[in-house]
Motif scaffolding. Sequence first.
Motif, PDB file in Angstrom:
ATOM      1  N   ARG A   1       0.837  -1.214   0.000  1.00 20.92           N
ATOM      2  CA  ARG A   1       0.000   0.000   0.000  1.00 20.92           C
ATOM      3  C   ARG A   1       0.860   1.246   0.000  1.00 20.92           C
ATOM      4  NH1 ARG A   1      -3.545  -0.430   5.188  1.00 20.92           N
ATOM      5  NH2 ARG A   1      -1.524  -1.145   5.973  1.00 20.92           N
TER       6      ARG A   1
ATOM      7  N   LYS B   1       0.347   5.817   0.301  1.00 17.08           N
ATOM      8  CA  LYS B   1      -0.555   6.934   0.560  1.00 17.08           C
ATOM      9  C   LYS B   1       0.088   8.210   0.053  1.00 17.08           C
ATOM     10  CE  LYS B   1       1.187   7.734   5.267  1.00 17.08           C
ATOM     11  NZ  LYS B   1       0.806   7.831   6.696  1.00 17.08           N
TER      12      LYS B   1
ATOM     13  N   ILE C   1       3.347   2.330   2.893  1.00 15.47           N
ATOM     14  CA  ILE C   1       2.765   1.998   4.190  1.00 15.47           C
ATOM     15  C   ILE C   1       3.262   0.613   4.589  1.00 15.47           C
ATOM     16  CG2 ILE C   1       0.633   1.634   5.475  1.00 15.47           C
ATOM     17  CD1 ILE C   1      -0.769   3.442   3.459  1.00 15.47           C
TER      18      ILE C   1
ATOM     19  N   MET D   1      -8.763  -2.180   2.490  1.00 13.18           N
ATOM     20  CA  MET D   1      -8.659  -0.920   1.736  1.00 13.18           C
ATOM     21  C   MET D   1      -9.965  -0.144   1.726  1.00 13.18           C
ATOM     22  SD  MET D   1      -5.549  -0.529   0.599  1.00 13.18           S
ATOM     23  CE  MET D   1      -5.626   0.524  -0.845  1.00 13.18           C
TER      24      MET D   1
ATOM     25  N   GLU E   1     -10.582   4.691   7.468  1.00 14.08           N
ATOM     26  CA  GLU E   1      -9.258   5.211   7.811  1.00 14.08           C
ATOM     27  C   GLU E   1      -8.228   4.985   6.712  1.00 14.08           C
ATOM     28  OE1 GLU E   1      -9.690   1.093   9.800  1.00 14.08           O
ATOM     29  OE2 GLU E   1     -10.917   2.891   9.419  1.00 14.08           O
ATOM     30  N   ASN E   2      -8.561   4.140   5.726  1.00 16.05           N
ATOM     31  CA  ASN E   2      -7.624   3.890   4.629  1.00 16.05           C
ATOM     32  C   ASN E   2      -8.002   4.646   3.362  1.00 16.05           C
ATOM     33  OD1 ASN E   2      -6.118   2.049   6.184  1.00 16.05           O
ATOM     34  ND2 ASN E   2      -7.489   0.347   5.641  1.00 16.05           N
TER      35      ASN E   2
ATOM     36  N   HIS F   1      -5.610   5.598   0.175  1.00 10.27           N
ATOM     37  CA  HIS F   1      -4.540   4.632  -0.008  1.00 10.27           C
ATOM     38  C   HIS F   1      -4.719   3.909  -1.347  1.00 10.27           C
ATOM     39  CE1 HIS F   1      -3.771   4.249   4.628  1.00 10.27           C
ATOM     40  NE2 HIS F   1      -3.711   5.498   4.171  1.00 10.27           N
TER      41      HIS F   1
END
Length: 576
Positions: A81, A83, A93, A156, A160-161, A164
């Motif tokens: 991942r 961001k 990440i 995903m 909160e993701n 990403h």
Amino acid sequence: MNDPGLDDAIADEANALDMQQISREKSSATSGKDNAPRSLDSQESLKARWWLASTAYPLTAGTFGPMASAFNVCCLAQTWRMKPDSSGGYLNIPDPKWVIGVNAISLVFAVVANVALSLNMARRIRFSVAQPIIILGWYISSALLVGILIPFGVLMYRPENAGHIYTQAYFYGTFAAGLYFILASLLTVTAYGAYKGHYSRRFSLTNSQRTLMLQTIIFCIYLLGGAAVYAKVEGWRFLDAVYYADYTLLTIGVGNISPATHLGRGLLFPYAVGGIVILGLIISSIRTLMLEHGRQKIGSAIADMTRKLLVKEALSDRNRFRAIVPDLRTDGNEEDMTEREKQKREFITMRRVRQIASVQHKWVSLCVSLIVWMALWLIGAVVFWRSETHQPWTYFEALYFAYTSLLTIGYGDVYPESSLGKAFFVFWSLLAVPTITILISNIGDTLIRFIRDLTLYLGALTILPGEEAFLSRVKDMFRREKWLQEATGETNNARDILNDSNPDLPRAGYLEAKELQKEEVARQHGDIAAQNLHHYHYILFREIRKMILLAKSSSTKEFDYLEWEYYLLLFPGSIP
């Protein structure tokens, strides 16, 4: 009258068709249903089918197994991942430790399976021991990867993701999992066929086929090793370097990533040359193994089915292919025909059937390879189109990029920027190498041969006239026999070899000269029987020498009925 050897062939075909009909009638009588014939497959088609399981499937596994492991290495080389950061780029990440651990375990199982496959093909491990290790190893690797790919994808979608995105490593994991599953399934079919006794319980691969596997392993190591060096020298991410190395070694040259340092540009000289040499060896091996050997096996099945169909029609009351295959059904005119005329008719019919089957085989091979290439182009364009929505690409632009990449043109005006686009490009381009190789070879056997012959005809009719009259050449262009001979590859050079006026053919070899001397001695002594015998020996040795020269040449020759009749007369058992 001498038998040209066709009566048995015709009789066998007729008996086989009659037995099929009787079997269907019995089955219909016992079941009360009209059972249609399943197919016209014979032992040749069955052998070709099991050739796929005994040879083609293991060869595919040995070739794509290292590629799947290479993708598994790419899957471990980077986090899954990223961001966005404040500078407009992306930050990696870190992955959970359990993801890295399971990923590494899957690679271990895959490597063990690859090693077992290599040792088994080298006959260092027995088939019965290696097959469970290979199949279970790849199935376990695929299951482990899928077991982390699915939950990782679910994560995903959590709030909160948001923002990403996946890296290329995640998509390499999906490719590796899919390849592991497919290859393990193919080898399961191979193991089943060996268990049923359709072939021996060991891989019947030749040294050339094993060489192809070794070349693939070397290419994968060369690709990843070079990518690691360029990632260090240029400061790239490793997977971006893999993408660069791939389109460099495949001579596509997309160009959106290129070395900027003097060291990186200097290393390109030996790195590109070495990779292109390895790739050329792989292409040559694919052409030799899959086209010459594999196509021969599959072609025998196609030719056998075509032969059965045409012979069945020739023996039927209503011949749908009478324009190209003469009737063989006995009618009232049979009594007026001599035995030689009947044999000649059967010979011509079977020759036509073989020629048609040969032409059909070439064009079927071309159509299949063209369909595969078109699917690779069109489906690949769909993936690129959907993966590059942020640019955004239209489907036509994706088609344009896929086409220029398949033909290794590589303008570089459009290129993938997404993680999926780059990872898929590597996987897709490696599949394109054998596909385009097979397509070009089949085009050479059909379309290019036709265009070449047409060009020679037009040249002979216009600016390059030959000894043959103009009207005769025009008639030859529309003769069915002439077209079939050209389509099956017969050349005039073969006829020249059989002609005594050929300056490259010696007038008499040692044995021929001896027989001529003996013939002359017998003539001087008035021994007519010995004179005829030595004259026959002279002719026999001369024709054998011609056949040897023809067999050694690259030309092909189809003998007509009179030629077959003449050569059969030369055998002692056929002398009247």
